[in-house]
Scaffold this motif. Structure first.
Motif, PDB file in Angstrom:
ATOM      1  N   ALA A 298     -38.977 -24.042 -13.343  1.00  0.00           N
ATOM      2  CA  ALA A 298     -38.605 -25.159 -14.212  1.00  0.00           C
ATOM      3  C   ALA A 298     -37.433 -25.946 -13.646  1.00  0.00           C
ATOM      4  O   ALA A 298     -37.416 -27.181 -13.687  1.00  0.00           O
ATOM      5  CB  ALA A 298     -38.280 -24.649 -15.612  1.00  0.00           C
ATOM      6  N   ASN A 299     -36.458 -25.240 -13.096  1.00  0.00           N
ATOM      7  CA  ASN A 299     -35.296 -25.920 -12.535  1.00  0.00           C
ATOM      8  C   ASN A 299     -35.674 -26.705 -11.277  1.00  0.00           C
ATOM      9  O   ASN A 299     -35.167 -27.812 -11.053  1.00  0.00           O
ATOM     10  CB  ASN A 299     -34.198 -24.910 -12.213  1.00  0.00           C
ATOM     11  N   TRP A 300     -36.566 -26.134 -10.454  1.00  0.00           N
ATOM     12  CA  TRP A 300     -37.016 -26.867  -9.263  1.00  0.00           C
ATOM     13  C   TRP A 300     -37.732 -28.147  -9.685  1.00  0.00           C
ATOM     14  O   TRP A 300     -37.463 -29.223  -9.152  1.00  0.00           O
ATOM     15  CB  TRP A 300     -37.948 -25.991  -8.427  1.00  0.00           C
ATOM     16  N   ALA A 301     -38.654 -28.025 -10.640  1.00  0.00           N
ATOM     17  CA  ALA A 301     -39.427 -29.183 -11.067  1.00  0.00           C
ATOM     18  C   ALA A 301     -38.533 -30.248 -11.698  1.00  0.00           C
ATOM     19  O   ALA A 301     -38.714 -31.449 -11.467  1.00  0.00           O
ATOM     20  CB  ALA A 301     -40.510 -28.746 -12.053  1.00  0.00           C
ATOM     21  N   LYS A 302     -37.570 -29.818 -12.492  1.00  0.00           N
ATOM     22  CA  LYS A 302     -36.668 -30.762 -13.165  1.00  0.00           C
ATOM     23  C   LYS A 302     -35.869 -31.581 -12.168  1.00  0.00           C
ATOM     24  O   LYS A 302     -35.581 -32.759 -12.407  1.00  0.00           O
ATOM     25  CB  LYS A 302     -35.738 -29.987 -14.101  1.00  0.00           C
TER      26      LYS A 302
ATOM     27  N   PHE B 238     -40.569 -11.143  -1.138  1.00  0.00           N
ATOM     28  CA  PHE B 238     -41.156 -12.491  -1.160  1.00  0.00           C
ATOM     29  C   PHE B 238     -41.650 -12.908  -2.549  1.00  0.00           C
ATOM     30  O   PHE B 238     -41.650 -14.090  -2.889  1.00  0.00           O
ATOM     31  CB  PHE B 238     -42.290 -12.601  -0.139  1.00  0.00           C
ATOM     32  N   LYS B 239     -42.066 -11.928  -3.371  1.00  0.00           N
ATOM     33  CA  LYS B 239     -42.606 -12.274  -4.687  1.00  0.00           C
ATOM     34  C   LYS B 239     -41.557 -12.864  -5.627  1.00  0.00           C
ATOM     35  O   LYS B 239     -41.902 -13.535  -6.606  1.00  0.00           O
ATOM     36  CB  LYS B 239     -43.241 -11.043  -5.325  1.00  0.00           C
ATOM     37  N   LYS B 240     -40.299 -12.625  -5.321  1.00  0.00           N
ATOM     38  CA  LYS B 240     -39.217 -13.158  -6.152  1.00  0.00           C
ATOM     39  C   LYS B 240     -39.239 -14.676  -6.178  1.00  0.00           C
ATOM     40  O   LYS B 240     -38.764 -15.292  -7.149  1.00  0.00           O
ATOM     41  CB  LYS B 240     -37.870 -12.649  -5.618  1.00  0.00           C
ATOM     42  N   TRP B 241     -39.797 -15.270  -5.145  1.00  0.00           N
ATOM     43  CA  TRP B 241     -39.760 -16.727  -5.013  1.00  0.00           C
ATOM     44  C   TRP B 241     -41.100 -17.379  -5.328  1.00  0.00           C
ATOM     45  O   TRP B 241     -41.320 -18.545  -5.022  1.00  0.00           O
ATOM     46  CB  TRP B 241     -39.297 -17.096  -3.597  1.00  0.00           C
ATOM     47  N   MET B 242     -41.993 -16.610  -5.973  1.00  0.00           N
ATOM     48  CA  MET B 242     -43.317 -17.109  -6.318  1.00  0.00           C
ATOM     49  C   MET B 242     -43.525 -17.110  -7.831  1.00  0.00           C
ATOM     50  O   MET B 242     -43.048 -16.226  -8.520  1.00  0.00           O
ATOM     51  CB  MET B 242     -44.396 -16.240  -5.655  1.00  0.00           C
ATOM     52  N   ARG B 243     -44.245 -18.109  -8.316  1.00  0.00           N
ATOM     53  CA  ARG B 243     -44.625 -18.168  -9.719  1.00  0.00           C
ATOM     54  C   ARG B 243     -46.071 -18.676  -9.816  1.00  0.00           C
ATOM     55  O   ARG B 243     -46.523 -19.452  -8.982  1.00  0.00           O
ATOM     56  CB  ARG B 243     -43.709 -19.118 -10.510  1.00  0.00           C
TER      57      ARG B 243
ATOM     58  N   GLY C 254     -40.623 -35.914  -1.325  1.00  0.00           N
ATOM     59  CA  GLY C 254     -40.316 -35.322  -0.031  1.00  0.00           C
ATOM     60  C   GLY C 254     -39.912 -33.867  -0.086  1.00  0.00           C
ATOM     61  O   GLY C 254     -39.871 -33.195   0.952  1.00  0.00           O
ATOM     62  N   ASP C 255     -39.584 -33.353  -1.276  1.00  0.00           N
ATOM     63  CA  ASP C 255     -39.226 -31.936  -1.400  1.00  0.00           C
ATOM     64  C   ASP C 255     -40.413 -31.051  -1.028  1.00  0.00           C
ATOM     65  O   ASP C 255     -41.572 -31.415  -1.226  1.00  0.00           O
ATOM     66  CB  ASP C 255     -38.776 -31.622  -2.829  1.00  0.00           C
ATOM     67  N   TYR C 256     -40.095 -29.872  -0.501  1.00  0.00           N
ATOM     68  CA  TYR C 256     -41.125 -28.946  -0.035  1.00  0.00           C
ATOM     69  C   TYR C 256     -41.455 -27.901  -1.101  1.00  0.00           C
ATOM     70  O   TYR C 256     -40.580 -27.428  -1.827  1.00  0.00           O
ATOM     71  CB  TYR C 256     -40.661 -28.231   1.229  1.00  0.00           C
ATOM     72  N   LEU C 257     -42.743 -27.534  -1.152  1.00  0.00           N
ATOM     73  CA  LEU C 257     -43.199 -26.454  -2.019  1.00  0.00           C
ATOM     74  C   LEU C 257     -44.348 -25.730  -1.328  1.00  0.00           C
ATOM     75  O   LEU C 257     -45.268 -26.363  -0.802  1.00  0.00           O
ATOM     76  CB  LEU C 257     -43.689 -26.991  -3.369  1.00  0.00           C
TER      77      LEU C 257
ATOM     78  N   PHE D 121     -41.239 -21.206  -3.921  1.00  0.00           N
ATOM     79  CA  PHE D 121     -40.075 -22.085  -4.028  1.00  0.00           C
ATOM     80  C   PHE D 121     -39.026 -21.765  -2.969  1.00  0.00           C
ATOM     81  O   PHE D 121     -38.903 -20.615  -2.519  1.00  0.00           O
ATOM     82  CB  PHE D 121     -39.462 -21.954  -5.422  1.00  0.00           C
ATOM     83  N   PRO D 122     -38.246 -22.770  -2.569  1.00  0.00           N
ATOM     84  CA  PRO D 122     -37.150 -22.522  -1.622  1.00  0.00           C
ATOM     85  C   PRO D 122     -36.077 -21.633  -2.243  1.00  0.00           C
ATOM     86  O   PRO D 122     -35.853 -21.658  -3.455  1.00  0.00           O
ATOM     87  CB  PRO D 122     -36.601 -23.930  -1.346  1.00  0.00           C
ATOM     88  N   LYS D 123     -35.421 -20.887  -1.417  1.00  0.00           N
ATOM     89  CA  LYS D 123     -34.275 -20.104  -1.856  1.00  0.00           C
ATOM     90  C   LYS D 123     -33.080 -21.038  -2.036  1.00  0.00           C
ATOM     91  O   LYS D 123     -33.039 -22.132  -1.455  1.00  0.00           O
ATOM     92  CB  LYS D 123     -33.954 -19.017  -0.840  1.00  0.00           C
ATOM     93  N   PRO D 124     -32.095 -20.643  -2.820  1.00  0.00           N
ATOM     94  CA  PRO D 124     -30.906 -21.483  -2.998  1.00  0.00           C
ATOM     95  C   PRO D 124     -30.273 -21.841  -1.648  1.00  0.00           C
ATOM     96  O   PRO D 124     -30.123 -20.986  -0.776  1.00  0.00           O
ATOM     97  CB  PRO D 124     -29.972 -20.593  -3.823  1.00  0.00           C
ATOM     98  N   GLY D 125     -29.955 -23.107  -1.480  1.00  0.00           N
ATOM     99  CA  GLY D 125     -29.339 -23.563  -0.240  1.00  0.00           C
ATOM    100  C   GLY D 125     -30.330 -23.930   0.845  1.00  0.00           C
ATOM    101  O   GLY D 125     -29.927 -24.428   1.906  1.00  0.00           O
ATOM    102  N   GLN D 126     -31.617 -23.697   0.601  1.00  0.00           N
ATOM    103  CA  GLN D 126     -32.642 -24.029   1.586  1.00  0.00           C
ATOM    104  C   GLN D 126     -33.502 -25.180   1.074  1.00  0.00           C
ATOM    105  O   GLN D 126     -33.676 -25.362  -0.135  1.00  0.00           O
ATOM    106  CB  GLN D 126     -33.515 -22.820   1.887  1.00  0.00           C
TER     107      GLN D 126
END
Length: 233
Positions: free
Chosen positions: A91-95, A58-63, A100-103, A42-47
């Motif tokens: 969950a927040n990203w998906a919601k 890097f694992k902090k941003w993976m699920r 066009g959003d990146y993953l 997932f993107p970091k906040p603001g990105q």
């Protein structure tokens, strides 16, 4: 690791959002991996784009998520997200996702189901494991027999699943995460003869309790069983 973009979004129920991903990086994504796990990045906040690669933290941003479907012709990866029942990175990203959003996508790993040709099948999953359970059910042979217990928060979260006629699909409606309704379903199950293939996934503590009970059943073998705690209450 692959970069993808959201192609389509569909709300399957109040707590299930289907997101279809597309991208040139999926050209070498392997076929027939439905129900396998992959790492969503997932993107970091603001990105807007996630950072791919291995770096400090890097694992902090993976699920971990499940391959619900992959279309080799269109190069589309379908992922079902549990939403509107908890807060979190995924969950927040998906919601809030939009076309066009990146993953990022890493993997997938191996599929976990132990034996599609088993004497019979027992599949137990809560909302978080529903994509894996549904993919497994749809890959079972037409002659398969057994039972699937699928727990969802509301009646509107029930999904159409193309399971074999010999598989009884029991939907358990429960919005109380402290209540182990999957275990209750197991206690009322008429255990079949033979050696079952078993898949149990959901809240970690509840899955452990179910595992202890199943291990006392006739025909149980470790080789044909898979238990996984997807999350902790």
């Amino acid at each position: 690791m692959r970069m993808t973009q959201v192609a389509r979004i569909e709300d399957l129920g109040p707590h299930i959002r289907r997101i279809v991903l597309r991208g040139d990086d999926l050209n070498d994504f392997p076929a027939d991996q439905e129900s396998a796990h992959f790492k969503a990045i997932f993107p970091k906040p603001g990105q807007t784009k996630p950072k791919l690669g291995i770096y400090v933290g890097f694992k902090k941003w993976m699920r971990s998520y499940t391959v619900r479907a992959f279309n080799m012709q269109t190069k589309e990866l379908t992922v079902d997200f549990a939403v509107n029942d908890h807060e979190g990175l995924a969950a927040n990203w998906a919601k809030n996702a939009k076309q066009g959003d990146y993953l990022g996508v890493a993997g997938p790993g191996d599929t976990k189901y132990t034996n599609y040709q088993a004497d019979w099948h027992l599949i137990m999953a809560d909302l978080t494991a529903l994509p894996a359970a549904a993919a497994i059910l749809e890959k079972l042979p037409a002659t398969a027999v057994g039972t699937a217990f699928l727990q969802v928060p509301t009646v509107k979260d029930k999904l159409p699943i193309e399971a074999p006629d010999g598989i009884e699909v029991r939907w358990l409606i429960n919005d109380d995460m402290n209540k182990n309704v999957l275990l209750e379903g197991l206690e009322g199950l008429a255990w079949k003869d033979g050696t079952p293939a078993i898949f149990v996934a959901g809240e970690a503590g509840q899955t452990t309790t179910i595992k202890k009970r199943i291990k006392t059943k006739p025909g149980y073998t470790r080789k044909q069983s898979y238990f996984s705690g997807y999350w902790k209450n």
